[in-house]
Write a protein that holds these residues in place. Structure first.
Motif, PDB file in Angstrom:
ATOM      1  N   ILE A 249       0.858  -1.185   0.000  1.00  0.00           N
ATOM      2  CA  ILE A 249       0.000   0.000   0.000  1.00  0.00           C
ATOM      3  C   ILE A 249       0.893   1.233   0.000  1.00  0.00           C
ATOM      4  N   ARG A 250       0.836   2.001  -1.069  1.00  0.00           N
ATOM      5  CA  ARG A 250       1.816   3.061  -1.293  1.00  0.00           C
ATOM      6  C   ARG A 250       1.742   4.163  -0.234  1.00  0.00           C
ATOM      7  N   ALA A 251       0.546   4.531   0.215  1.00  0.00           N
ATOM      8  CA  ALA A 251       0.425   5.561   1.253  1.00  0.00           C
ATOM      9  C   ALA A 251       1.084   5.102   2.549  1.00  0.00           C
ATOM     10  N   SER A 252       0.951   3.826   2.863  1.00  0.00           N
ATOM     11  CA  SER A 252       1.564   3.285   4.081  1.00  0.00           C
ATOM     12  C   SER A 252       3.079   3.208   3.937  1.00  0.00           C
ATOM     13  N   ILE A 253       3.551   2.862   2.771  1.00  0.00           N
ATOM     14  CA  ILE A 253       4.992   2.825   2.524  1.00  0.00           C
ATOM     15  C   ILE A 253       5.594   4.208   2.757  1.00  0.00           C
ATOM     16  N   ALA A 254       4.967   5.234   2.179  1.00  0.00           N
ATOM     17  CA  ALA A 254       5.458   6.598   2.366  1.00  0.00           C
ATOM     18  C   ALA A 254       5.409   6.989   3.833  1.00  0.00           C
ATOM     19  N   GLY A 255       4.343   6.592   4.536  1.00  0.00           N
ATOM     20  CA  GLY A 255       4.208   6.929   5.944  1.00  0.00           C
ATOM     21  C   GLY A 255       5.255   6.260   6.809  1.00  0.00           C
ATOM     22  N   VAL A 256       5.539   4.998   6.542  1.00  0.00           N
ATOM     23  CA  VAL A 256       6.566   4.272   7.294  1.00  0.00           C
ATOM     24  C   VAL A 256       7.930   4.940   7.103  1.00  0.00           C
ATOM     25  N   ILE A 257       8.233   5.337   5.882  1.00  0.00           N
ATOM     26  CA  ILE A 257       9.508   6.015   5.622  1.00  0.00           C
ATOM     27  C   ILE A 257       9.538   7.373   6.317  1.00  0.00           C
ATOM     28  N   LEU A 324       4.473  13.145  -0.487  1.00  0.00           N
ATOM     29  CA  LEU A 324       4.038  11.970  -1.242  1.00  0.00           C
ATOM     30  C   LEU A 324       2.969  11.209  -0.467  1.00  0.00           C
ATOM     31  N   GLU A 325       3.167  11.052   0.849  1.00  0.00           N
ATOM     32  CA  GLU A 325       2.175  10.360   1.683  1.00  0.00           C
ATOM     33  C   GLU A 325       0.842  11.091   1.663  1.00  0.00           C
ATOM     34  N   MET A 326       0.860  12.427   1.763  1.00  0.00           N
ATOM     35  CA  MET A 326      -0.383  13.206   1.755  1.00  0.00           C
ATOM     36  C   MET A 326      -1.149  13.013   0.446  1.00  0.00           C
ATOM     37  N   LYS A 327      -0.430  12.962  -0.651  1.00  0.00           N
ATOM     38  CA  LYS A 327      -1.085  12.759  -1.947  1.00  0.00           C
ATOM     39  C   LYS A 327      -1.687  11.358  -2.047  1.00  0.00           C
ATOM     40  N   LEU A 328      -0.918  10.366  -1.642  1.00  0.00           N
ATOM     41  CA  LEU A 328      -1.377   8.979  -1.757  1.00  0.00           C
ATOM     42  C   LEU A 328      -2.529   8.693  -0.790  1.00  0.00           C
ATOM     43  N   ALA A 329      -2.465   9.259   0.414  1.00  0.00           N
ATOM     44  CA  ALA A 329      -3.575   9.116   1.354  1.00  0.00           C
ATOM     45  C   ALA A 329      -4.824   9.805   0.810  1.00  0.00           C
ATOM     46  N   GLY A 330      -4.616  10.946   0.161  1.00  0.00           N
ATOM     47  CA  GLY A 330      -5.737  11.667  -0.441  1.00  0.00           C
ATOM     48  C   GLY A 330      -6.460  10.836  -1.481  1.00  0.00           C
ATOM     49  N   LEU A 345      -8.311  15.789   4.028  1.00  0.00           N
ATOM     50  CA  LEU A 345      -7.948  16.290   2.691  1.00  0.00           C
ATOM     51  C   LEU A 345      -7.580  17.762   2.836  1.00  0.00           C
ATOM     52  N   LEU A 346      -6.290  18.045   2.966  1.00  0.00           N
ATOM     53  CA  LEU A 346      -5.850  19.399   3.277  1.00  0.00           C
ATOM     54  C   LEU A 346      -5.085  20.080   2.149  1.00  0.00           C
TER      55      LEU A 346
END
Length: 667
Positions: A249-257, A324-330, A345-346
């Protein structure tokens, strides 16, 4: 073997076809009347033994040295056993050395070998002492269970030494110890019996979530859990974040990093898990070349390191992956309206020209206005470079063998909750509405609440992970697996929002505040806790809830015991970043055959000091609840299983004696 399933009169009278099949399968393991009787006698006797000692730990957050020491000293139980044997016959210095030897046998033996003048005499005395400690550690278990816990290389020898009785066998006993020393196996034996003692003192280990993030060695913690003889895990939101990242899951990957960068733990990703962060570093250096990224300097960076090349690069990577995480979570939030996360969504609420953002009707000034990768007209769209970066990172996470092994351990040994021996274990909360009732949450168009909600999230996570290579399948499951990290109705999270963006880009305490949900306002209410226990099928009068997630502010007088003893919050800050809040360094809840005990731990100095200076963790033990009668195996969940086995064996014994099932072997 072909079984006779015809509807004979004896079969109809004695058991159903399915029971007949089962009894014949059971007969393969117990092929004679004598073997059945022997097993019934064995199981009946086990029911009358004292229950094993359970240890509960939570919120480890990568603090491997502390976690490892707590396991090695069994939260102070090793020293308690030494005192039980040698309270008046051994001085304090010798007790400390013996305890340290049990905790760290390999390392301590190296030091002792350099310091002891008469090593053979020391070996002889020490082996005898370790045998005595092992005896009191093993005194409530069956010989069968003790043998299973013994190291293979020395099982026969340890068994003989543990069960030596009387003066007639003294010479035999002495000759075994003498032979161990003469054949140069003393060091190996001491290591083996020390680890044997450690194992005996923790019969069952419960980890109440949040193994990952903040501290640097979550991988080592996971190795220890993976290799532990008896452990279960209740997932925390930080654990599910890593599990989601390993799912691809790309949003989670970005968040973990992002979190790894925030706590300067990128080495864990690169060195421990082999995640290739070079594409991120290259992207960040280009996109944020002239940006100091001051809000993204890792926390607790010493002032002298702020201007270093390494810190500057980490800060740029931190900011790049956060956007990147904000975009993918969005992307997830916009395609999942039933999650009710539009307030997260900010990026589309920013006035990029003015450098402000509107939140809850308030226009707030941003502390950082450099967004080179965001198109104001389409702020959630990834640039071509970000698309490429996201796929490279995803490939790396999916193909990290060690990470995938650890995540499989989390799935095989873990769950969203567990009921075990009249205790309900979960990390975060049970979502409640404003009236204090179990909150209904819509998932995939269906409503769930209470226990069913936890079970549904558990099922979704497993489906998402085991279909991770099939992008066309279970995409909605993957979205909800991400949701568990920070969704308002996630039982692993328990707050109305996670104010990630606000902490980085706004200097306003009000918008940064993360309000807890109703559970945290009611968890000190005894009736609420009783309703939760009933929901999960437990006796509300006799059972307890064991909870983690929110650090107990001991320094401010907060107690970990809530709701008149119905709920225990055992997050005491094992990870150093939390210790300023808690004032201590963690709790262990210990449930033995007599009582529930809470051990409060002082900060652990270091593994080095523990070995060289024999500095142990100072733990304060408090009795929470004491049983009127000693708790036996028969009173536990294991006892319920054993009673079921006895019932099945009695059924087989009856079938043998009636001739319904043929005896499979000659007596």
């Amino acid at each position: 073997m072909v079984l006779d399933y015809d509807k004979s009169e004896s079969l109809q009278n004695d058991c159903t076809v399915d029971e007949f099949k089962y009894l014949n399968l059971l007969a393969e393991k117990f092929p004679t009347v004598q073997s059945v009787c022997t097993e019934i006698i064995n199981l009946e006797s086990i029911l009358n033994l004292p229950k094993g000692t359970e240890h509960f730990l939570t919120d480890i957050h990568g603090a491997y040295e502390t976690f490892s020491h707590v396991l090695r000293n069994a939260s102070g139980m090793v020293r308690k056993k030494i005192d039980a044997v040698y309270q008046y016959s051994m001085d304090e210095k010798t007790k400390r050395q013996l305890a340290t030897l049990i905790y760290y046998p390999e390392e301590k033996l190296e030091i002792i070998a350099r310091e002891e003048e008469d090593l053979e005499s020391w070996y002889s005395v020490t082996i005898r002492r370790l045998i005595e400690v092992a005896k009191v550690s093993a005194d409530k278990y069956t010989r069968s269970k003790i043998r299973k816990a013994m190291p293979d290389d020395f099982a026969y020898i340890i068994d003989e030494l543990l069960n030596e009785h009387g003066a007639k066998k003294e010479q035999y006993y002495n000759s075994i110890i003498k032979s161990i020393i003469e054949v140069d196996r003393a060091n190996y034996f001491i290591v083996a019996i020390s680890k044997f003692i450690q194992r005996l003192l923790i019969d069952r280990l419960h980890i109440i979530g949040d193994i990952f993030d903040r501290g640097p060695y979550a991988d080592k913690v996971m190795d220890a859990i993976h290799n532990h003889h008896s452990v279960d895990i209740q997932w925390g939101n930080h654990d599910i974040f890593w599990m989601a990242a390993a799912t691809g899951i790309r949003a989670s990957i970005a968040g973990v990093i992002r979190i790894s960068a925030r706590y300067d733990n990128l080495d864990t990703l690169e060195d421990a898990y082999g995640i290739n962060l070079l594409p991120l570093a290259t992207f960040a250096m280009k996109a944020y070349a002239g940006d100091p990224c001051e809000a993204f300097i890792p926390v607790n960076t010493p002032p002298e390191n702020v201007g270093s090349t390494r810190t500057k690069l980490t800060s740029k990577m931190h900011k790049a992956v956060m956007i990147l995480e904000m975009k993918l979570a969005g992307e997830i939030i916009r395609r999942s309206p039933e999650m009710n996360m539009d307030d997260r969504l900010l990026l589309d609420k920013i006035d990029y020209a003015k450098g402000t953002i509107t939140i809850d009707g308030r226009e707030l000034v941003l502390t950082d206005t450099n967004f080179p990768t965001i198109d104001p007209k389409n702020p959630y769209e990834l640039t071509s470079e970000e698309k490429d970066l996201a796929e490279k990172l995803r490939f790396s996470f999916l193909n990290s063998e060690r990470l995938q092994r650890h995540v499989k351990t989390l799935f095989s040994k873990g769950s969203t909750f567990l009921t075990y021996n009249s205790n309900l274990l979960y990390h975060g909360c049970i979502p409640l509405d404003d009236n204090g009732d179990f909150k209904e949450v819509t998932i995939h168009g269906k409503k769930y609440k209470g226990k069913a909600l936890c079970e549904q999230f558990d099922l979704i996570s497993r489906r998402a992970y085991y279909n991770r290579d099939r992008q066309d399948k279970r995409s909605r499951d993957r979205d909800y697996m991400w949701y568990l990290w920070s969704g308002a109705d996630s039982p692993l999270f328990g707050k109305k929002k996670m104010a990630t963006f606000e902490r980085y880009f706004l200097d306003d305490k009000e918008v940064q505040r993360e309000e807890s949900n109703m559970y945290y306002k009611l968890r000190d209410d005894q009736e609420t806790c009783k309703r939760i226990l009933e929901e999960f099928g437990l006796d509300p009068e006799k059972s307890h809830i064991v909870n983690g997630h929110v650090p107990v502010k001991v320094a401010k007088g907060e107690s970990p015991v809530k709701a008149g003893g119905k709920l225990f919050v055992i997050d005491g800050g094992m990870s150093k970043p939390y210790q300023k809040v808690t004032g201590i360094a963690g709790y262990t809840l210990i449930y033995d055959s007599y009582s529930l005990i809470l051990a409060e731990h002082a900060p652990f100095e270091s593994r080095r000091n523990a070995i060289q200076e024999e500095v142990d963790i100072v733990s304060t033990r408090s009795m929470i609840e004491r049983a009127t009668d000693r708790i036996l195996v028969g009173d536990t969940d294991t006892g319920v299983q054993i009673k079921g086995q006895i019932e099945d064996l009695n059924r087989l014994l009856e079938a043998y004696r009636k001739g319904t099932v043929k005896v499979k072997s000659a007596e």
